[in-house]
Write a protein that holds these residues in place. Structure first.
Motif, PDB file in Angstrom:
ATOM      1  N   GLU A   1     -22.327 107.956 -22.827  1.00 22.47           N
ATOM      2  CA  GLU A   1     -20.977 107.384 -22.906  1.00 22.47           C
ATOM      3  C   GLU A   1     -19.951 108.214 -22.128  1.00 22.47           C
ATOM      4  OE1 GLU A   1     -17.619 107.026 -26.335  1.00 22.47           O
ATOM      5  OE2 GLU A   1     -19.647 106.374 -26.893  1.00 22.47           O
ATOM      6  N   ILE A   2     -19.937 109.520 -22.326  1.00 22.94           N
ATOM      7  CA  ILE A   2     -18.903 110.339 -21.680  1.00 22.94           C
ATOM      8  C   ILE A   2     -19.129 110.483 -20.180  1.00 22.94           C
ATOM      9  CG2 ILE A   2     -18.355 111.597 -23.799  1.00 22.94           C
ATOM     10  CD1 ILE A   2     -19.874 114.021 -22.645  1.00 22.94           C
ATOM     11  N   ALA A   3     -20.370 110.290 -19.725  1.00 27.51           N
ATOM     12  CA  ALA A   3     -20.691 110.473 -18.307  1.00 27.51           C
ATOM     13  C   ALA A   3     -20.982 109.144 -17.609  1.00 27.51           C
ATOM     14  CB  ALA A   3     -21.869 111.428 -18.161  1.00 27.51           C
ATOM     15  N   ALA A   4     -20.407 108.067 -18.121  1.00 27.79           N
ATOM     16  CA  ALA A   4     -20.540 106.745 -17.493  1.00 27.79           C
ATOM     17  C   ALA A   4     -22.006 106.373 -17.239  1.00 27.79           C
ATOM     18  CB  ALA A   4     -19.721 106.671 -16.201  1.00 27.79           C
ATOM     19  N   GLY A   5     -22.851 106.634 -18.232  1.00 25.01           N
ATOM     20  CA  GLY A   5     -24.252 106.252 -18.156  1.00 25.01           C
ATOM     21  C   GLY A   5     -25.188 107.308 -17.614  1.00 25.01           C
ATOM     22  N   ASP A   6     -24.679 108.390 -17.080  1.00 27.96           N
ATOM     23  CA  ASP A   6     -25.521 109.455 -16.525  1.00 27.96           C
ATOM     24  C   ASP A   6     -25.835 110.466 -17.638  1.00 27.96           C
ATOM     25  OD1 ASP A   6     -26.712 111.587 -15.175  1.00 27.96           O
ATOM     26  OD2 ASP A   6     -25.373 111.405 -13.436  1.00 27.96           O
TER      27      ASP A   6
ATOM     28  N   GLY B   1     -24.121 114.109 -18.679  1.00 26.78           N
ATOM     29  CA  GLY B   1     -23.426 114.219 -19.966  1.00 26.78           C
ATOM     30  C   GLY B   1     -24.068 115.261 -20.860  1.00 26.78           C
TER      31      GLY B   1
ATOM     32  N   PHE C   1     -14.879 115.150 -18.463  1.00 26.10           N
ATOM     33  CA  PHE C   1     -15.187 113.973 -17.642  1.00 26.10           C
ATOM     34  C   PHE C   1     -13.946 113.142 -17.368  1.00 26.10           C
ATOM     35  CE2 PHE C   1     -19.589 114.868 -18.896  1.00 26.10           C
ATOM     36  CZ  PHE C   1     -20.212 114.709 -17.666  1.00 26.10           C
ATOM     37  N   GLN C   2     -13.065 113.020 -18.339  1.00 28.38           N
ATOM     38  CA  GLN C   2     -11.831 112.242 -18.146  1.00 28.38           C
ATOM     39  C   GLN C   2     -10.925 112.886 -17.100  1.00 28.38           C
ATOM     40  OE1 GLN C   2     -10.328 112.288 -22.147  1.00 28.38           O
ATOM     41  NE2 GLN C   2     -11.671 110.635 -22.833  1.00 28.38           N
TER      42      GLN C   2
END
Length: 191
Positions: free
Chosen positions: A46-51, A55, A79-80
């Motif tokens: 979630e925090i790494a846009a799927g990676d 993450g 990440f943000q």
């Protein structure tokens, strides 16, 4: 601090203490412990846009001496904002390198806590890695060390405790990371 070279009796005592903590866990603690790395894996994605690898790497890099809730907040914020903050320079540098595309396995110490934490988050079904943090240590030695040094930077000491968790996992019939997570939950919620 436990010796770097332990006797068979010491290893047996550490393993017994781990199994004892496992059996002391309530049904709810066991359920939450079993879900711990799966949930962390989902958070990493979630925090790494799927990676998940990125993450998990950033979560692990920023985990040292941070409560899990704070660890999650500073990793998500990294990440943000595109830059890690809120930790010591070494951890921030590692997190920033991972966010920039470096392979976490090349950035983190893969033979110690943060590297093994990364592996457990990246693949909750991995049967090899064991995270030995201060709580895992204290469970095995049956003593709360508080702020005293546990000497877990010594590979022999770390590996001794990791092997005890693996032995306990075989006795229980579970993978080591699940045993570590369930006992961690039971330990931190002890009366």
């Amino acid at each position: 601090m436990i010796p770097v070279k332990t006797t068979e009796d010491q290893r047996t005592a550490y393993t017994r203490a781990i199994v004892s903590t496992w059996t002391s866990a309530t049904a709810d603690q066991e359920r939450r412990g079993r879900a711990w790395y799966v949930t962390a894996h989902e958070l990493a994605a979630e925090i790494a846009a799927g990676d998940v690898k990125r993450g998990a790497g950033v979560l692990a890099a920023l985990s040292a001496n941070k409560p899990w809730g704070e660890n999650c907040k500073i990793a998500a914020r990294a990440f943000q904002e595109g830059k890690a903050t809120g930790h010591v320079r070494d951890a921030l540098t590692k997190a920033d390198r991972i966010m920039a595309g470096a392979d976490p396995a090349e950035v983190l110490p893969m033979h110690l806590k943060t590297g093994l934490f990364y592996r457990c988050i990246a693949d909750p079904q991995d049967v090899e890695p064991v995270v030995i943090d201060r709580h895992a240590h204290d469970i095995a030695v049956q003593e709360i060390y508080g702020n005293r040094d546990r000497g877990l930077g010594a590979l022999g000491r770390y590996n001794t405790l990791a092997d005890c968790y693996r032995t306990a996992a075989r006795e229980i019939g579970e993978i080591p990371s699940v045993v570590q997570a369930v006992t961690w939950v039971a330990h931190i919620e002890r009366d």
